[in-house]
Design an enzyme around this catalytic site. Structure first.
Site, PDB file in Angstrom:
ATOM      1  N   LYS A  15      52.716  71.657  58.241  1.00 53.77           N
ATOM      2  CA  LYS A  15      52.823  73.092  58.508  1.00 53.77           C
ATOM      3  C   LYS A  15      54.143  73.628  58.002  1.00 53.77           C
ATOM      4  O   LYS A  15      55.201  73.059  58.252  1.00 53.77           O
ATOM      5  CB  LYS A  15      52.710  73.353  60.018  1.00 53.77           C
ATOM      6  CG  LYS A  15      52.873  74.807  60.426  1.00 53.77           C
ATOM      7  CD  LYS A  15      52.812  74.977  61.940  1.00 53.77           C
ATOM      8  CE  LYS A  15      54.080  74.527  62.630  1.00 53.77           C
ATOM      9  NZ  LYS A  15      54.134  74.881  64.068  1.00 53.77           N
ATOM     10  N   THR A  33      41.547  35.953  30.550  1.00 55.48           N
ATOM     11  CA  THR A  33      42.771  35.209  30.288  1.00 55.48           C
ATOM     12  C   THR A  33      42.624  34.383  29.015  1.00 55.48           C
ATOM     13  O   THR A  33      41.596  33.739  28.786  1.00 55.48           O
ATOM     14  CB  THR A  33      43.111  34.303  31.485  1.00 55.48           C
ATOM     15  OG1 THR A  33      44.297  33.572  31.201  1.00 55.48           O
ATOM     16  CG2 THR A  33      41.983  33.329  31.799  1.00 55.48           C
ATOM     17  N   THR A  72      54.941  80.370  54.768  1.00 54.17           N
ATOM     18  CA  THR A  72      55.220  80.104  53.358  1.00 54.17           C
ATOM     19  C   THR A  72      54.299  79.004  52.844  1.00 54.17           C
ATOM     20  O   THR A  72      53.549  78.401  53.618  1.00 54.17           O
ATOM     21  CB  THR A  72      56.695  79.722  53.147  1.00 54.17           C
ATOM     22  OG1 THR A  72      56.963  79.620  51.746  1.00 54.17           O
ATOM     23  CG2 THR A  72      57.023  78.400  53.817  1.00 54.17           C
ATOM     24  N   GLU A 121      53.734  38.865  34.481  1.00 52.09           N
ATOM     25  CA  GLU A 121      53.091  37.565  34.636  1.00 52.09           C
ATOM     26  C   GLU A 121      53.866  36.443  33.963  1.00 52.09           C
ATOM     27  O   GLU A 121      53.619  35.273  34.249  1.00 52.09           O
ATOM     28  CB  GLU A 121      51.664  37.614  34.061  1.00 52.09           C
ATOM     29  CG  GLU A 121      50.739  38.534  34.836  1.00 52.09           C
ATOM     30  CD  GLU A 121      49.321  38.547  34.300  1.00 52.09           C
ATOM     31  OE1 GLU A 121      48.383  38.480  35.109  1.00 52.09           O
ATOM     32  OE2 GLU A 121      49.154  38.629  33.075  1.00 52.09           O
ATOM     33  N   GLU A 148      70.106  59.199  70.142  1.00 47.83           N
ATOM     34  CA  GLU A 148      69.643  57.819  70.315  1.00 47.83           C
ATOM     35  C   GLU A 148      70.696  56.824  69.853  1.00 47.83           C
ATOM     36  O   GLU A 148      71.301  56.118  70.658  1.00 47.83           O
ATOM     37  CB  GLU A 148      68.326  57.629  69.541  1.00 47.83           C
ATOM     38  CG  GLU A 148      67.527  56.424  69.982  1.00 47.83           C
ATOM     39  CD  GLU A 148      66.099  56.486  69.459  1.00 47.83           C
ATOM     40  OE1 GLU A 148      65.232  55.853  70.089  1.00 47.83           O
ATOM     41  OE2 GLU A 148      65.855  57.155  68.437  1.00 47.83           O
TER      42      GLU A 148
END
Length: 508
Positions: A217, A284, A221, A312, A69
């Site tokens: 898959k 807060t 194994t 913050e 490609e």
């Protein structure tokens, strides 16, 4: 017995991709073809290129890259951001491109018979010249756009896969998918050519992107099942976060360390356990960042190295506030007792933040870590992604036997569990609640130890006062009920006496 012999006979080679070899139980099966499928932008070419690059860098295994490609010069330019010097490796003869990409000025549409004979000859020549042990085909799906007869293409793909197997090379073949959870590959043929199938996803959930990898898959194994988050780091390439690496095998000591406040230590039965995770929950302004400051200051006073992540507030703002409470971050940093890292959560994906936290821990090797706050990080991820982040982070900290303190902001001023708490409360060892308490029209603060594994602790809500010297813990709110529920009400003295007789404090 036959299955056991088959599984044990499959040799695997390490890819060198961080985290992937763990979920692959050692790496890719040697001498076989693995299909890596994904939608556009999922990281297929990066995975394939990294497989070749790490083979050269870590294992001295040369490679051949067959491109169907992109042109080789485009690939060289794109991967330069990952510090993979493909041009240098080409000069050394350990990396060879086989360019099978179409000419930009030509359109190819073959209707009759064709074969990959010429291409296969070029591949064999490149493998011999480089003494290659790894081969990449990227992207095999582009072949289908050039030819009408898919059955013939399938035959030729089998032919080239068989030839590569006979050469003894381990091959990664990439292919496009049309959707994240649809068919394995766009043409429905590629997965039948390969012995192994890996799926990369870059799904969009709640306007947030989440990258995952799944081994669908491995023929003959074993491998770990399910999706695992991954990220792409500029210097490292793909980094997989293997949540299945989390094991409940951490050491647990009965050594106590200070929270940075003597009164809070007494509430916790003598201090915090050294290898514990502490969650501080509050609205807060209730004192979460202050408690974090005392936490790192107390550790530094005991000669411990402290690492603080803030999401913050800026470093300057944290330092200014700490000075007001009697803690000088500059002095602690100059003494190599503290490192403060401040970032906006939106600056990176949650997986990137996790990698940065781990890297900082490995580099600084702290005895304790504070994260302020988890709630800020939660907003840049999906619920599932955040749960995985919290699980991976807490497990890593426990594995390193570091004392960890996380803060979480409740959704209302009067309390109430946040979504963050729901994700982390069950895997934390200690939970400290900070709450507002209204008395006679005056707003006060309270603190309580909701949970502390392996230790007795106080059950009362005590008043918390913040002044210029920091945090001070006073007497219990004996005449107030409903603080935990977020609806504090005052109780008459006679009712308190009656309750004390019904439930003696020795039995609490």
């Amino acid at each position: 017995m036959k299955n056991a012999d088959t599984v044990s006979s499959v040799i695997k080679i390490a890819t060198g991709i961080p985290g992937f070899d763990f979920i692959a139980d050692g790496g890719l099966p040697k001498g076989r073809t693995t299909l890596v499928a994904g939608t556009a932008g999922s990281g297929k070419t990066i995975f394939a290129t990294q497989f070749l690059a790490e083979g050269i860098r870590q294992h001295n295994e040369p490679g051949v890259f067959i491109t169907f490609e992109e042109q080789p010069q485009d690939i060289r330019r794109n991967v330069a951001n990952f510090e993979w010097d493909v041009g240098k490796w080409e000069g050394e003869g350990v990396w060879i491109f086989v360019d099978a990409s179409p000419e930009p000025s030509h359109e190819l549409n073959i209707v009759g018979d064709f074969d990959f004979g010429a291409l296969l000859a070029r591949v064999e020549h490149a493998v011999r010249n480089a003494r290659a042990q790894r081969v990449v085909l990227d992207s095999i799906g582009s072949v289908f756009s050039q030819f009408v007869s898919h059955s013939r293409v399938r035959h030729e793909l089998f032919r080239i896969a068989s030839a590569l197997r006979e050469m003894g090379v381990t091959t990664v073949m990439t292919a496009e998918r049309r959707e994240e959870y649809g068919p394995v590959a766009a043409n429905g043929i590629e997965e039948f050519v390969a012995d192994n199938v890996i799926i990369l996803r870059n799904s969009l959930e709640d306007e947030k992107r989440r990258r995952t990898i799944e081994i669908l898959k491995f023929r003959g194994t074993t491998h770990h099942k399910g999706e695992y988050p991954f990220t792409v780091i500029a210097s490292d390439g793909i980094v997989v976060i293997p949540l299945s690496a989390i094991e409940l095998k951490q050491h647990s000591a009965d050594i106590r360390v200070t929270s940075g406040n003597g009164d809070l230590d007494r509430m916790c039965g003598g201090g915090l356990f050294r290898d514990s995770i502490i969650l501080v929950s509050g609205a807060t302004g209730t004192g979460k960042t202050l408690l974090s400051t005392h936490f790192v200051d107390g550790g530094a006073a005991m000669g411990e190295r402290c690492l603080m992540f803030a999401y913050e507030e800026s470093r300057e703002q944290l330092g200014r506030n700490a000075i007001g409470w009697g803690t000088d971050f500059d002095v602690l940093e100059q003494g190599n007792k503290l490192r403060v890292i401040c970032e906006y959560p939106e600056s990176a994906a949650l997986e990137d933040h996790l990698v940065r936290i781990k890297d900082a821990i490995e580099d600084f090797k702290p005895n304790r870590i504070a994260v302020d706050s988890l709630s800020a990080l939660e907003r840049v991820s999906t619920p599932r992604g955040f749960r995985e982040f919290v699980l991976a982070l807490t497990s890593f900290i426990k594995h390193k036997e570091i004392t960890g303190l996380f803060t979480s902001t409740t959704p209302t001023l009067t309390g109430g569990a946040s979504v963050t708490e729901a994700h982390i409360s069950s895997i934390t060892d200690t939970i400290l609640l900070l709450r507002y308490v209204e008395l006679y029209g005056e707003m006060r603060r309270g603190v309580a130890v909701l949970k502390m594994r392996g230790s007795a602790h106080e059950k009362e809500f005590r008043e918390l006062v913040i002044d210029s010297s920091g945090m001070h813990i006073g007497a219990a709110f004996r005449n107030v009920a409903g603080i935990l529920a977020g609806n504090p009400i005052q109780i008459a003295a006679s009712e308190i006496d009656r309750l004390d007789k019904l439930f003696p404090s020795d039995h609490l």
